[in-house]
Design a protein around this motif. Structure first.
Motif, PDB file in Angstrom:
ATOM      1  N   UNK A  12       0.822  -1.214   0.000  1.00 13.78           N
ATOM      2  CA  UNK A  12       0.000   0.000   0.000  1.00 13.78           C
ATOM      3  C   UNK A  12       0.852   1.259   0.000  1.00 13.78           C
ATOM      4  N   UNK A  13       2.177   1.099  -0.074  1.00 19.11           N
ATOM      5  CA  UNK A  13       3.023   2.264   0.082  1.00 19.11           C
ATOM      6  C   UNK A  13       2.957   3.233  -1.089  1.00 19.11           C
ATOM      7  N   UNK A  14       2.455   2.791  -2.247  1.00 16.78           N
ATOM      8  CA  UNK A  14       2.431   3.661  -3.416  1.00 16.78           C
ATOM      9  C   UNK A  14       1.540   4.870  -3.215  1.00 16.78           C
ATOM     10  N   UNK A  15       0.603   4.806  -2.270  1.00 13.77           N
ATOM     11  CA  UNK A  15      -0.281   5.937  -2.037  1.00 13.77           C
ATOM     12  C   UNK A  15       0.185   6.767  -0.850  1.00 13.77           C
ATOM     13  N   UNK A  16       1.346   6.427  -0.280  1.00 14.35           N
ATOM     14  CA  UNK A  16       1.841   7.146   0.877  1.00 14.35           C
ATOM     15  C   UNK A  16       2.830   8.230   0.472  1.00 14.35           C
ATOM     16  N   UNK A  17       2.861   9.294   1.214  1.00 17.41           N
ATOM     17  CA  UNK A  17       3.881  10.322   1.041  1.00 17.41           C
ATOM     18  C   UNK A  17       5.019  10.003   1.995  1.00 17.41           C
ATOM     19  N   UNK A  18       6.224  10.064   1.500  1.00 21.77           N
ATOM     20  CA  UNK A  18       7.369   9.711   2.328  1.00 21.77           C
ATOM     21  C   UNK A  18       7.676  10.794   3.357  1.00 21.77           C
ATOM     22  N   UNK A  19       8.063  10.336   4.527  1.00 23.99           N
ATOM     23  CA  UNK A  19       8.560  11.220   5.563  1.00 23.99           C
ATOM     24  C   UNK A  19       9.975  11.643   5.185  1.00 23.99           C
ATOM     25  N   UNK A  20      10.337  12.877   5.482  1.00 23.29           N
ATOM     26  CA  UNK A  20      11.697  13.363   5.264  1.00 23.29           C
ATOM     27  C   UNK A  20      12.593  12.792   6.364  1.00 23.29           C
ATOM     28  N   UNK A  21      13.587  11.966   6.026  1.00 31.12           N
ATOM     29  CA  UNK A  21      14.439  11.356   7.055  1.00 31.12           C
ATOM     30  C   UNK A  21      15.112  12.377   7.965  1.00 31.12           C
ATOM     31  N   UNK A  22      15.459  13.553   7.438  1.00 30.21           N
ATOM     32  CA  UNK A  22      16.092  14.580   8.264  1.00 30.21           C
ATOM     33  C   UNK A  22      15.111  15.124   9.308  1.00 30.21           C
ATOM     34  N   UNK A  23      13.851  15.281   8.910  1.00 33.52           N
ATOM     35  CA  UNK A  23      12.824  15.726   9.854  1.00 33.52           C
ATOM     36  C   UNK A  23      12.567  14.653  10.902  1.00 33.52           C
ATOM     37  N   UNK A  24      12.515  13.410  10.452  1.00 31.70           N
ATOM     38  CA  UNK A  24      12.297  12.299  11.367  1.00 31.70           C
ATOM     39  C   UNK A  24      13.436  12.218  12.381  1.00 31.70           C
ATOM     40  N   UNK A  25      14.658  12.455  11.938  1.00 35.86           N
ATOM     41  CA  UNK A  25      15.813  12.395  12.833  1.00 35.86           C
ATOM     42  C   UNK A  25      15.670  13.392  13.978  1.00 35.86           C
ATOM     43  N   UNK A  26      15.114  14.575  13.697  1.00 37.13           N
ATOM     44  CA  UNK A  26      14.937  15.572  14.749  1.00 37.13           C
ATOM     45  C   UNK A  26      13.917  15.106  15.778  1.00 37.13           C
ATOM     46  N   UNK A  27      12.844  14.446  15.308  1.00 35.44           N
ATOM     47  CA  UNK A  27      11.824  13.943  16.223  1.00 35.44           C
ATOM     48  C   UNK A  27      12.391  12.841  17.107  1.00 35.44           C
ATOM     49  N   UNK A  28      13.101  11.887  16.500  1.00 27.79           N
ATOM     50  CA  UNK A  28      13.622  10.755  17.267  1.00 27.79           C
ATOM     51  C   UNK A  28      14.734  11.200  18.212  1.00 27.79           C
ATOM     52  N   UNK A  29      15.560  12.147  17.792  1.00 32.04           N
ATOM     53  CA  UNK A  29      16.581  12.681  18.693  1.00 32.04           C
ATOM     54  C   UNK A  29      15.928  13.347  19.894  1.00 32.04           C
ATOM     55  N   UNK A  30      14.826  14.023  19.663  1.00 35.89           N
ATOM     56  CA  UNK A  30      14.083  14.664  20.757  1.00 35.89           C
ATOM     57  C   UNK A  30      13.551  13.619  21.730  1.00 35.89           C
ATOM     58  N   UNK A  31      13.007  12.524  21.188  1.00 40.70           N
ATOM     59  CA  UNK A  31      12.578  11.423  22.051  1.00 40.70           C
ATOM     60  C   UNK A  31      13.758  10.897  22.867  1.00 40.70           C
ATOM     61  N   UNK A  32      14.884  10.695  22.189  1.00 36.85           N
ATOM     62  CA  UNK A  32      16.065  10.125  22.835  1.00 36.85           C
ATOM     63  C   UNK A  32      16.555  11.001  23.981  1.00 36.85           C
ATOM     64  N   UNK A  33      16.509  12.298  23.777  1.00 37.52           N
ATOM     65  CA  UNK A  33      17.018  13.234  24.782  1.00 37.52           C
ATOM     66  C   UNK A  33      16.042  13.456  25.923  1.00 37.52           C
ATOM     67  N   UNK A  34      14.745  13.468  25.615  1.00 34.59           N
ATOM     68  CA  UNK A  34      13.760  13.927  26.596  1.00 34.59           C
ATOM     69  C   UNK A  34      12.787  12.877  27.118  1.00 34.59           C
ATOM     70  N   UNK A  35      12.676  11.732  26.434  1.00 37.38           N
ATOM     71  CA  UNK A  35      11.678  10.733  26.844  1.00 37.38           C
ATOM     72  C   UNK A  35      12.314   9.394  27.204  1.00 37.38           C
ATOM     73  N   UNK A  36      13.383   9.009  26.566  1.00 40.92           N
ATOM     74  CA  UNK A  36      13.987   7.692  26.720  1.00 40.92           C
ATOM     75  C   UNK A  36      14.127   7.267  28.192  1.00 40.92           C
ATOM     76  N   UNK A  37      13.408   6.205  28.607  1.00 41.91           N
ATOM     77  CA  UNK A  37      13.552   5.714  29.982  1.00 41.91           C
ATOM     78  C   UNK A  37      14.857   4.947  30.155  1.00 41.91           C
ATOM     79  N   UNK A  38      15.311   4.850  31.402  1.00 45.85           N
ATOM     80  CA  UNK A  38      16.585   4.208  31.720  1.00 45.85           C
ATOM     81  C   UNK A  38      16.384   3.043  32.694  1.00 45.85           C
ATOM     82  N   UNK A  39      17.351   2.138  32.671  1.00 45.90           N
ATOM     83  CA  UNK A  39      17.386   1.083  33.687  1.00 45.90           C
ATOM     84  C   UNK A  39      17.959   1.673  34.972  1.00 45.90           C
ATOM     85  N   UNK A  40      17.962   0.879  36.039  1.00 44.10           N
ATOM     86  CA  UNK A  40      18.554   1.346  37.295  1.00 44.10           C
ATOM     87  C   UNK A  40      20.048   1.607  37.137  1.00 44.10           C
TER      88      UNK A  40
END
Length: 231
Positions: A12-40
Motif C-alpha cells: 500500500x506504500x504507493x499511495x503514501x507520502x514519504x517522511x523526510x528522514x532529516x525531519x524524522x531524525x529531529x523527532x527521534x533525537x528529541x525522544x532520545x534526549x527527553x523521553x527515553x527511559x533508563x534502567x537502574x
C-alpha cells in the motif's frame, strides 16, 4: 504486491507520502534526549511511543517539535514511563501515547499500544489524527521476530488497523536498535512484512546527533536497517 514465503502482501506504500528522514531524525533525537527511559544502571531500555503531529513536522527539517510536544510534556511522559505507567494521551496537547513492556504479562510495548484493535491506545490517538497530520510510531528496539512478527500475538493486525484508518495520511514506523536476540537472524523477510503495511524507518545515533533512513526501496532492505556483518 510482494510474495514472502508463499504469502502475498499487497503493497500500500504507493499511495503514501514519504517522511523526510532529516525531519524524522529531529523527532527521534528529541525522544532520545527527553523521553527515553533508563534502567537502574542508567542504560537505555525498551519502550514505544507514538505521536500525531502536523505534516510539516515530518517534512520540514527546520520545524520545531517543541511547538507540538513541549519539554514539559516530554518530561511528564518520561516520568510516567519511569513509574511503569502508560501514557494515554497524557499530555496537554493530547497527541502522544507511550508504554514500556508489561513485566507481569510479558506483553511487549508495541503490542500494548496497538491492541486490542478498535480499543487500543493507538486507536485513541488515530481518532483525532486527520489525514493532514503525520503519525510516527517509534520503538527503541526493532519489533522482535518471535513474538511481534511471527507469534500469535504479533503486531501486524494492529499495524494494518493503523493504516486502514489513515490510507492517505503520512505515517512512519521507526526503530533504533536491533533487538539483541534477533541480531544473528536474517531480518530482511521480517522487515519486508512490516514495510508492506506501514513505511519502516531506522534511526541511529551518530556523533552529529541522529541519522534516519527508510528501510525498504523497491522491495529491497537497505543494509542501514540490518545488523552489521561481523568482520
Amino acid at each position: 504486491m510482494l510474495i514472502v514465503s508463499g504469502i502475498i502482501y499487497l503493497d500500500v506504500q504507493s499511495i503514501e507520502s514519504d517522511v523526510n528522514p532529516a525531519s524524522l531524525a529531529k523527532i527521534i533525537k528529541y525522544f532520545s534526549t527527553n523521553v527515553q527511559p533508563k534502567t537502574k544502571q542508567g542504560k537505555d531500555t525498551q519502550y514505544a511511543i507514538a505521536i500525531s503531529v502536523p505534516r510539516s513536522q515530518c517534512t520540514d527539517e527546520h520545524a520545531d517539535i517543541q511547538k507540538v510536544f513541549s519539554k514539559r510534556d516530554a518530561t511528564h511522559v518520561k516520568d510516567e514511563l519511569s513509574k511503569g505507567q502508560k501514557c494515554l494521551l497524557c499530555t496537554e496537547s493530547r497527541n502522544v501515547i507511550a508504554a514500556r513492556p508489561n513485566r507481569t504479562t510479558k506483553e511487549h510495548s508495541e503490542h500494548v499500544l496497538l491492541y486490542p484493535v478498535g480499543e487500543s491506545p493507538m486507536y485513541m490517538l488515530l481518532e483525532q489524527a486527520d489525514q493532514n497530520r503525520c503519525v510516527v510510531f517509534y520503538s527503541y528496539n526493532s519489533p522482535c521476530v518471535h513474538k511481534c512478527i511471527r507469534g500469535q500475538d504479533n503486531i501486524l493486525d494492529g499495524l494494518s488497523n493503523w493504516m486502514n484508518k489513515r490510507k492517505e495520511g503520512m505515517n512512519a514506523l521507526v526503530f533504533e536498535e536491533i533487538w539483541q536476540k534477533d541480531i544473528t537472524k536474517n531480518l530482511q523477510e521480517e522487515f519486508l512484512k512490516m514495510n508492506v503495511v506501514v513505511p519502516l524507518y531506522r534511526c541511529k545515533r551518530t556523533s552529529d546527533g541522529m541519522e534516519c533512513q527508510k528501510c525498504v526501496e523497491n522491495n529491497n532492505v537497505d543494509t542501514f536497517c540490518l545488523p552489521e556483518k561481523k568482520k
